[in-house]
Design a protein around this motif. Structure first.
Motif, short mmCIF file in Angstrom:
data_model
loop_
_atom_site.label_atom_id
_atom_site.label_comp_id
_atom_site.label_asym_id
_atom_site.label_seq_id
_atom_site.Cartn_x
_atom_site.Cartn_y
_atom_site.Cartn_z
N ASP A 93 0.80 -1.23 0.00
CA ASP A 93 0.00 0.00 0.00
C ASP A 93 0.83 1.28 0.00
O ASP A 93 0.29 2.37 0.11
N GLU A 94 2.16 1.13 -0.13
CA GLU A 94 2.98 2.35 -0.09
C GLU A 94 4.25 2.12 -0.91
O GLU A 94 4.94 1.12 -0.70
N ILE A 95 4.55 3.04 -1.82
CA ILE A 95 5.80 2.92 -2.59
C ILE A 95 6.33 4.30 -2.96
O ILE A 95 5.59 5.27 -3.01
N SER A 96 7.65 4.31 -3.24
CA SER A 96 8.30 5.51 -3.77
C SER A 96 8.66 5.23 -5.22
O SER A 96 9.07 4.11 -5.55
N LEU A 97 8.49 6.21 -6.06
CA LEU A 97 8.96 6.05 -7.44
C LEU A 97 9.37 7.40 -8.01
O LEU A 97 8.94 8.44 -7.49
N ALA A 98 10.16 7.33 -9.07
CA ALA A 98 10.67 8.57 -9.67
C ALA A 98 9.52 9.32 -10.34
O ALA A 98 8.72 8.73 -11.08
N GLY A 99 9.47 10.63 -10.09
CA GLY A 99 8.43 11.45 -10.71
C GLY A 99 8.95 12.20 -11.92
O GLY A 99 8.22 13.01 -12.49
N ASN A 100 10.20 11.93 -12.31
CA ASN A 100 10.80 12.77 -13.35
C ASN A 100 11.00 12.07 -14.69
O ASN A 100 11.75 12.55 -15.53
N VAL A 101 10.31 10.93 -14.91
CA VAL A 101 10.47 10.24 -16.19
C VAL A 101 9.18 10.29 -17.01
O VAL A 101 9.16 10.77 -18.14
#
Ligand SMILES: O=C(O)C1=C[C@@H](OP(=O)(O)O)[C@@H](O)[C@H](O)C1
Ligand SMILES: C=C(OP(=O)(O)O)C(=O)O
Length: 427
Positions: free
Chosen positions: A135-143
């Protein structure tokens, strides 16, 4: 096939029914499917990118070819991860070079079963739907914001919802906001919980009536046409061969003042290039007003799909420019930075790039080709942004003009309605 396009000899007075937005259509289709809805969204786009989405969601195919549609590829990857069954999803050769690892890694962290059926990090994918537990993740917002939109729409059907933390600078943010708006319209709940985190609450979606608005990205080519006509009128006046002062107008149907679409910002930028927007009860009316700026500087990180329109328009209007925030252009339908530089050189403009994210032109020229043929690189926006060049040049030849069907099937028909002449050559 090639089209030779020539501008109208008389003033333009056209009312154009723009295509529906493919970005909104494809979100509405995913949300409708997640809602198990009965009321099909109205006014869906008839473009290729939406047709492939409709087909993928109908009849449960095991092999899905989304051709060149980035939104369909990304949104369906998340959708299929939570939908029972095992499927291969693939696309054109170019789609097989457009990265998807960030989305696949995020989905796998949530428990998705996805394998690369070709090259690691790229489509095609084999996806087996399952119940996701994370239910929780980090991912790149710049691609690509499409990864984020895909996860957000799916998030509301997860048992605990989803919290996304976006790392790096966030590109194409209006498209994320568009997704949040549609999630809301379909009865879901999601919101920014900080500058770079978004919370999607569990609870799924409702079967609601929904109508898709017209496409502001498509509108940009009509703004461009008017801006270039204004330029030509001013030039003719300078040369003292006035064409008469009959005012040109283009009415674009199905656009609204408070649009969901970030590309509606194009109207404001075009006001600086001499195009005035007036909202009517059925769309917008464009007229010529004001003197264009002598230089344009703009951060386009929120409006990447308008880059080609503004780059070509500014060159043809002799307006030096510097456009930043273009880092996503390299991974779109083609490397749009390279394509723009190459094709504008054919017309005699020396545009430069910096760090793969800036396009600039200080007015440098080179000899133009005698009969330039604009290559379109399987990119609808190359065809649509270069066709209006015929207003400044005697005519323009566009190679593989049928590429426009990715987002704007009737583009050439609509140009003809506005008085442009289009002849077809085999190329
Ligand atoms: O979500 C969407 O509908 C879109 C997002 C943008 O892509 P990126 O987020 O990859 O820039 C845009 O270029 C594309 O045409 C449509
Ligand atoms: C980039 C585009 O589309 P997509 O990424 O959805 O293929 C576009 O329409 O300009």
């Amino acid at each position: 096939m090639r089209y030779t396009v020539s501008a109208p000899g008389t003033p333009i007075h056209a009312a154009i029914q723009l295509p529906a937005s493919k970005s909104i259509s494809n979100r509405a289709l995913i949300l409708h499917a997640l809602a198990h809805g009965k009321q099909t969204p109205c006014n869906l786009s008839d473009c290729d990118d939406t047709r492939v989405m409709v087909r993928a969601l109908q009849g449960n195919p095991e092999h899905i070819d989304i051709m060149a549609a980035g939104t369909a590829m990304r949104f369906l990857t998340a959708y299929l991860s939570v939908t029972p069954g095992s499927r291969i999803i693939t696309g054109t050769q170019r789609m097989q070079q457009r990265p998807i690892r960030i989305l696949v890694d995020s989905l796998r962290l949530l428990g998705a079963k996805i394998d690369y059926a070709g090259q690691e990090g790229f489509p095609p994918l084999r996806i087996t739907g399952t119940e996701l537990q994370g239910d929780e993740i980090s991912l790149a917002g710049n691609v690509s914001s499409q990864y984020i939109s895909a996860l957000l729409m799916m998030g509301a059907v997860l048992p605990n919802g989803l919290r996304l933390h976006l790392t790096g600078s966030i590109i194409s943010r209006p498209y994320i906001n568009l997704t949040l708006q549609l999630i809301h319209d379909f009865g879901g709940r999601a919101e920014w919980s900080s500058e770079n985190s978004i919370t999607v609450y569990p609870g799924g979606y409702r079967d609601v009536p929904f109508t898709v608005e017209s496409d502001w990205s498509a509108a940009s080519y009509w703004y461009q046409i008017l801006a270039l006509r204004g330029n030509e009128e001013r030039r003719m006046k300078d040369e003292e061969s006035p064409k008469g002062d009959e005012h040109e107008t283009v009415e674009l149907l199905g656009l609204f003042p408070r649009s969901y679409q970030g590309d509606s910002r194009g109207a404001e930028i075009f006001s600086r290039l001499g195009v005035h927007t007036e909202y009517t009860d059925r769309g917008v009316r464009l007229t010529l007003a004001g003197t264009p700026v002598s230089r344009l500087e703009e951060d386009m990180v929120d409006i990447p799909d308008l880059a080609q329109t503004f780059v070509v328009t500014c060159c043809l209007m002799d307006i030096p420019f510097r456009f930043t925030g273009l880092q996503s252009l390299k991974i779109k339908e083609t490397d749009r930075i390279a394509a723009l530089i190459t094709e504008l050189r054919k017309l005699g403009y020396l545009v430069r790039s910096e760090q793969d994210s800036v396009l600039l032109w200080d007015g440098e020229r080179c000899p133009a080709e005698n009969t330039p043929i604009i290559s379109t690189y399987e990119d609808h926006r190359m065809a649509m942004a270069f066709a209006p060049a015929c207003i400044v040049l005697p005519q323009i030849v566009i190679d593989e003009p049928q590429v426009v069907s990715k987002s704007y099937l009737a583009y050439w028909e609509d140009l003809k309605k506005a008085g442009f002449t289009i002849s077809n050559e085999q190329g």
